[in-house]
Motif scaffolding. Structure first.
Motif, PDB file in Angstrom:
ATOM      1  N   LEU A   1     -70.642  16.519  -3.822  1.00  0.00           N
ATOM      2  CA  LEU A   1     -70.400  16.918  -2.434  1.00  0.00           C
ATOM      3  C   LEU A   1     -68.910  16.953  -2.100  1.00  0.00           C
ATOM      4  CD1 LEU A   1     -71.914  17.703   0.128  1.00  0.00           C
ATOM      5  CD2 LEU A   1     -71.732  15.342   0.870  1.00  0.00           C
ATOM      6  N   ARG A   2     -68.149  16.030  -2.684  1.00  0.00           N
ATOM      7  CA  ARG A   2     -66.713  16.041  -2.423  1.00  0.00           C
ATOM      8  C   ARG A   2     -66.092  17.355  -2.912  1.00  0.00           C
ATOM      9  NH1 ARG A   2     -62.377  12.690  -5.608  1.00  0.00           N
ATOM     10  NH2 ARG A   2     -63.337  14.130  -7.060  1.00  0.00           N
ATOM     11  N   ASP A   3     -66.516  17.801  -4.079  1.00  0.00           N
ATOM     12  CA  ASP A   3     -66.003  19.074  -4.608  1.00  0.00           C
ATOM     13  C   ASP A   3     -66.344  20.228  -3.669  1.00  0.00           C
ATOM     14  OD1 ASP A   3     -65.258  17.616  -6.900  1.00  0.00           O
ATOM     15  OD2 ASP A   3     -67.228  17.947  -7.806  1.00  0.00           O
ATOM     16  N   VAL A   4     -67.588  20.231  -3.188  1.00  0.00           N
ATOM     17  CA  VAL A   4     -68.033  21.304  -2.296  1.00  0.00           C
ATOM     18  C   VAL A   4     -67.203  21.300  -1.014  1.00  0.00           C
ATOM     19  CG1 VAL A   4     -69.942  22.135  -0.873  1.00  0.00           C
ATOM     20  CG2 VAL A   4     -70.395  21.330  -3.195  1.00  0.00           C
ATOM     21  N   LEU A   5     -67.052  20.125  -0.407  1.00  0.00           N
ATOM     22  CA  LEU A   5     -66.349  20.061   0.875  1.00  0.00           C
ATOM     23  C   LEU A   5     -64.854  20.320   0.707  1.00  0.00           C
ATOM     24  CD1 LEU A   5     -68.175  17.200   2.789  1.00  0.00           C
ATOM     25  CD2 LEU A   5     -68.245  19.644   3.213  1.00  0.00           C
ATOM     26  N   LEU A   6     -64.278  19.873  -0.408  1.00  0.00           N
ATOM     27  CA  LEU A   6     -62.868  20.196  -0.651  1.00  0.00           C
ATOM     28  C   LEU A   6     -62.691  21.701  -0.805  1.00  0.00           C
ATOM     29  CD1 LEU A   6     -61.397  17.506  -3.095  1.00  0.00           C
ATOM     30  CD2 LEU A   6     -60.664  18.005  -0.765  1.00  0.00           C
ATOM     31  N   GLY A   7     -63.621  22.328  -1.532  1.00  0.00           N
ATOM     32  CA  GLY A   7     -63.576  23.783  -1.686  1.00  0.00           C
ATOM     33  C   GLY A   7     -63.638  24.480  -0.335  1.00  0.00           C
ATOM     34  N   GLU A   8     -64.526  23.999   0.528  1.00  0.00           N
ATOM     35  CA  GLU A   8     -64.655  24.583   1.873  1.00  0.00           C
ATOM     36  C   GLU A   8     -63.389  24.327   2.697  1.00  0.00           C
ATOM     37  OE1 GLU A   8     -66.931  26.456   3.125  1.00  0.00           O
ATOM     38  OE2 GLU A   8     -68.616  26.296   1.736  1.00  0.00           O
ATOM     39  N   LEU A   9     -62.858  23.113   2.593  1.00  0.00           N
ATOM     40  CA  LEU A   9     -61.653  22.738   3.350  1.00  0.00           C
ATOM     41  C   LEU A   9     -60.480  23.632   2.955  1.00  0.00           C
ATOM     42  CD1 LEU A   9     -60.357  20.403   5.211  1.00  0.00           C
ATOM     43  CD2 LEU A   9     -59.621  19.394   3.059  1.00  0.00           C
ATOM     44  N   PHE A  10     -60.282  23.770   1.662  1.00  0.00           N
ATOM     45  CA  PHE A  10     -59.149  24.571   1.203  1.00  0.00           C
ATOM     46  C   PHE A  10     -59.374  26.057   1.464  1.00  0.00           C
ATOM     47  CE2 PHE A  10     -58.220  20.966  -1.976  1.00  0.00           C
ATOM     48  CZ  PHE A  10     -57.466  20.308  -1.012  1.00  0.00           C
TER      49      PHE A  10
ATOM     50  N   ILE B   1     -67.762  18.477  12.470  1.00  0.00           N
ATOM     51  CA  ILE B   1     -68.709  18.942  13.490  1.00  0.00           C
ATOM     52  C   ILE B   1     -69.895  19.634  12.816  1.00  0.00           C
ATOM     53  CG2 ILE B   1     -69.016  20.466  15.491  1.00  0.00           C
ATOM     54  CD1 ILE B   1     -67.196  18.033  15.997  1.00  0.00           C
ATOM     55  N   ASN B   2     -69.584  20.443  11.799  1.00  0.00           N
ATOM     56  CA  ASN B   2     -70.625  21.130  11.040  1.00  0.00           C
ATOM     57  C   ASN B   2     -71.658  20.137  10.481  1.00  0.00           C
ATOM     58  OD1 ASN B   2     -71.696  23.406   9.340  1.00  0.00           O
ATOM     59  ND2 ASN B   2     -71.010  22.040   7.736  1.00  0.00           N
ATOM     60  N   ALA B   3     -71.144  18.982  10.050  1.00  0.00           N
ATOM     61  CA  ALA B   3     -72.007  17.992   9.392  1.00  0.00           C
ATOM     62  C   ALA B   3     -73.103  17.469  10.322  1.00  0.00           C
ATOM     63  CB  ALA B   3     -71.162  16.828   8.880  1.00  0.00           C
ATOM     64  N   VAL B   4     -72.842  17.450  11.618  1.00  0.00           N
ATOM     65  CA  VAL B   4     -73.826  16.869  12.538  1.00  0.00           C
ATOM     66  C   VAL B   4     -74.545  17.924  13.361  1.00  0.00           C
ATOM     67  CG1 VAL B   4     -72.675  14.640  12.725  1.00  0.00           C
ATOM     68  CG2 VAL B   4     -72.027  16.482  14.277  1.00  0.00           C
ATOM     69  N   SER B   5     -74.276  19.206  13.071  1.00  0.00           N
ATOM     70  CA  SER B   5     -74.842  20.253  13.904  1.00  0.00           C
ATOM     71  C   SER B   5     -76.282  20.578  13.521  1.00  0.00           C
ATOM     72  CB  SER B   5     -73.993  21.517  13.769  1.00  0.00           C
ATOM     73  OG  SER B   5     -74.562  22.515  14.560  1.00  0.00           O
ATOM     74  N   PRO B   6     -77.217  20.541  14.470  1.00  0.00           N
ATOM     75  CA  PRO B   6     -78.590  20.916  14.153  1.00  0.00           C
ATOM     76  C   PRO B   6     -78.773  22.438  14.062  1.00  0.00           C
ATOM     77  CG  PRO B   6     -78.446  20.188  16.432  1.00  0.00           C
ATOM     78  CD  PRO B   6     -77.075  20.034  15.846  1.00  0.00           C
TER      79      PRO B   6
ATOM     80  N   PHE C   1     -61.970  15.300   7.591  1.00  0.00           N
ATOM     81  CA  PHE C   1     -62.578  15.519   6.276  1.00  0.00           C
ATOM     82  C   PHE C   1     -63.357  14.294   5.807  1.00  0.00           C
ATOM     83  CE2 PHE C   1     -62.569  15.364   1.651  1.00  0.00           C
ATOM     84  CZ  PHE C   1     -63.209  16.555   1.385  1.00  0.00           C
ATOM     85  N   VAL C   2     -62.766  13.119   6.000  1.00  0.00           N
ATOM     86  CA  VAL C   2     -63.450  11.884   5.579  1.00  0.00           C
ATOM     87  C   VAL C   2     -64.761  11.720   6.360  1.00  0.00           C
ATOM     88  CG1 VAL C   2     -63.295   9.367   5.590  1.00  0.00           C
ATOM     89  CG2 VAL C   2     -61.350  10.725   4.821  1.00  0.00           C
ATOM     90  N   ALA C   3     -64.684  12.002   7.664  1.00  0.00           N
ATOM     91  CA  ALA C   3     -65.898  11.925   8.476  1.00  0.00           C
ATOM     92  C   ALA C   3     -66.919  12.949   7.982  1.00  0.00           C
ATOM     93  CB  ALA C   3     -65.568  12.163   9.941  1.00  0.00           C
ATOM     94  N   ALA C   4     -66.441  14.150   7.684  1.00  0.00           N
ATOM     95  CA  ALA C   4     -67.337  15.216   7.217  1.00  0.00           C
ATOM     96  C   ALA C   4     -68.047  14.806   5.937  1.00  0.00           C
ATOM     97  CB  ALA C   4     -66.545  16.504   7.003  1.00  0.00           C
ATOM     98  N   LEU C   5     -67.293  14.172   5.034  1.00  0.00           N
ATOM     99  CA  LEU C   5     -67.872  13.769   3.753  1.00  0.00           C
ATOM    100  C   LEU C   5     -69.000  12.756   3.971  1.00  0.00           C
ATOM    101  CD1 LEU C   5     -67.504  14.332   0.788  1.00  0.00           C
ATOM    102  CD2 LEU C   5     -65.818  12.503   0.666  1.00  0.00           C
ATOM    103  N   GLY C   6     -68.727  11.758   4.797  1.00  0.00           N
ATOM    104  CA  GLY C   6     -69.742  10.740   5.065  1.00  0.00           C
ATOM    105  C   GLY C   6     -70.958  11.304   5.783  1.00  0.00           C
ATOM    106  N   LEU C   7     -70.691  12.122   6.789  1.00  0.00           N
ATOM    107  CA  LEU C   7     -71.790  12.642   7.611  1.00  0.00           C
ATOM    108  C   LEU C   7     -72.619  13.679   6.848  1.00  0.00           C
ATOM    109  CD1 LEU C   7     -69.819  12.991  10.964  1.00  0.00           C
ATOM    110  CD2 LEU C   7     -71.653  11.358  10.481  1.00  0.00           C
TER     111      LEU C   7
END
Lengths: 263, 302
Positions: free
Chosen positions: A110-119, A169-174, A250-256
């Motif tokens: 998941l970290r790889d995925v979210l880093l890819g999205e972040l960058f 925000i994406n992480a918690v969006s229904p 980003f850290v919040a996104a990773l956890g959530l």
């Protein structure tokens, strides 16, 4: 069989790159309309307000209103681009197309995925910044060309900041409708209080204090002097603030997101 | 070495044990089935086995790597066909394979060399440049299977590989899976379809409430759990007939309007039925579905 040796050879640091590249390749297919969208909206704001409203106004902060507005437009455009990419587009990939789920079945995590999205969102928002910068150059809305080049790293930092926040925000969006809250409660106040359209010097102290904390304020505090031909004051502080907001997001996104997808 | 070894696996959600002391030891080169009603813990078990989620208790080893610590490393040699379609709709068939191969760190050249054989395998030769939106459900499923093979995995994990497909498409998938088994790959699949499990699997684990309640080859399960013959009876006058037949078969079960008579000696039951012209019947050998219904019950699971 993989041994310890091959484990060490695996280039974990760049694991995010195939994810970035996937998004880039999809974007490339629709690059034309996408670039037009990047450019058209902020351009209309800048030119419409700049010439229309500018004609009614005396110089703002010692420069024509259009020059004043340019920095705000650049920061606003970069913010919007990073936000849309990490909200609507990332949500489609995560929730609708299940692209992230598919990737998580491979050696990427998941970290790889979210880093890819972040960058990726940072890259895309840099492109928006460059589009506005081109307009600034063509219309000559700057004092010192060399200083306008510093707007590129400013755009990267701004994009990074809002990409990180957007992913959390994406992480918690229904659903897609949820993003409207973020735009109404976070993005719009920032546009109105962060100094995009007017200087915030006339704010009462309490409002100025609120505005000073907003990420977009930091971006504009960096961008505006650079266009007006000066090095920004407190440059490192503003840069650090953008970086900190982005990293916290980003850290919040990773956890959530882990809680959302991998539990 | 067992491609996948799960011991004493436990996983709870909100106080409810979804996986409850689960054991599984895969044999290399064989096809293993997880059979169970909805909510039995099949998908959770697969996610645990891939190191995607952490177990509350138990030990897991995937292709020689302890999970979840070495999950990324282990997944290099695993192919996954997920339950829900996750192909990239913005890419063509070939682009989907290329993109997915890059997640495994494969070079563009390696992937390009593998694509023709993968498309051939999936019955998609000539479709390399087709957009995903133009593919039928069966084609998408076959492409998902091809995608799972892009890293030439030792173990292929399939979560309900044929759910939602028509019979023709299912047969094509089965053909492909049998070829994989012949190539020596180990398969682990979940399914709701008894015929699928019966046709493909060497070893079936029937699971319910998060634990294995029966295990064996399809034949072993049938021989060990159920009478060899079934006579299904339905039609007018079933209730009266039911009363007099109970002595003729070992076990009778009524589900809706059908009476299932399980017996070692079907001739007697059939002879009795000849005397009741209002009734219709079907005499068949017992199958996996009978075993499944016997040990997991006929109640609906939601």
């Amino acid at each position: 069989m993989y041994t310890l040796d091959s484990r060490l050879r695996g280039n974990d640091v760049m694991n995010w790159f195939p994810v970035w590249r996937r998004n880039f390749l999809v974007w490339k297919k629709l690059a034309g309309p996408s670039l037009l969208g990047n450019l058209a909206d902020p351009m209309l704001y800048m030119l419409g307000l700049g010439y229309g409203l500018g004609a009614l106004l005396p110089d703002v902060g010692g420069v024509p209103y259009l020059n004043f507005l340019a920095a705000g437009t650049l920061a606003y455009s970069v913010m919007n681009s990073a936000s849309f990419e990490t909200l609507y587009s990332a949500f489609s990939r995560m929730h609708v197309q299940k692209t992230w789920d598919a990737i998580l079945n491979t050696p990427l995590d998941l970290r790889d995925v979210l880093l890819g999205e972040l960058f990726w969102a940072t890259s895309k928002s840099l492109l928006s910044g460059i589009a506005i910068l081109l307009v600034i150059w063509v219309l000559g809305l700057y004092e010192d060309f060399a200083l306008t080049l510093v707007l590129l790293p400013v755009a990267v930092l701004t994009g990074f900041c809002f990409a990180g926040l957007g992913l959390s925000i994406n992480a918690v969006s229904p659903n897609y409708d949820f993003f409207l809250y973020y735009f109404t409660l976070a993005i719009t106040p920032m546009v109105l209080l962060g100094g995009v359209f007017y200087p915030t010097t006339a704010f009462p102290a309490w409002l100025a204090a609120v505005a000073a904390w907003l990420p977009l304020t930091h971006a504009i505090e960096l961008a505006r002097p650079l266009i007006l031909g000066q090095w920004p004051q407190g440059m490192l502080l503003h840069a650090a603030a953008l970086l900190a907001y982005g990293m916290a997001g980003f850290v919040a996104a990773l956890g959530l997101t882990r809680k959302r997808l991998l539990r | 070495m067992s491609p996948l070894s799960l011991r004493g696996l436990t996983k709870s959600y909100g106080g409810q044990r979804v996986v409850d002391g689960f054991d599984l030891e895969l044999e290399p080169g064989r096809c293993h089935g997880l059979l169970g009603p909805n909510g039995a813990g099949k998908t959770t078990t697969l996610r645990l086995a891939l190191g995607l989620i952490e177990a509350d208790a138990g030990t897991l080893e995937l292709l020689g790597h302890a999970l979840p610590a070495e999950a990324k490393l282990a997944r290099r040699r695993v192919g996954v066909v997920p339950q829900v379609d996750s192909l990239d709709p913005d890419f063509t068939v070939a682009e989907n394979l290329q993109t997915y191969g890059r997640y495994f760190g494969l070079s563009a050249k390696t992937i390009a060399e593998r694509i023709p054989a993968l498309l051939d395998f999936a019955g998609l030769a000539g479709k390399a440049d087709a957009p995903i939106l133009t593919l039928s459900g069966g084609m998408k499923r076959r492409l998902t299977l091809a995608r799972a093979l892009v890293n030439d995995p030792d173990l292929v994990i399939l979560d309900e590989p044929t759910t939602g497909l028509d019979p023709q498409a299912r047969h094509l998938i089965w053909q492909g899976l049998r070829r994989l088994i012949a190539q020596g790959k180990t398969l682990l699949l979940t399914t709701h379809f008894m015929d699928e499990a019966e046709r493909l699997c060497d070893v079936i684990s029937v699971i319910d409430h998060g634990r294995v309640i029966a295990r064996g080859s399809p034949r072993e399960l049938i021989a060990g759990h159920i009478e060899p013959h079934v006579v299904e009876v339905f039609g007018e006058g079933l209730d009266e007939w039911k009363a007099c037949v109970s002595g003729l078969c070992r076990r009778c079960e009524q589900a809706g309007e059908t009476l299932f008579c399980y017996t070692d000696d079907p001739e007697k039951v059939v002879a009795e039925l000849e005397a009741a012209p209002g009734l219709r019947y079907l005499h068949r050998p017992a199958n996996l579905e009978d075993v499944f219904l016997k040990i997991t019950g006929r109640d609906l699971r939601d």
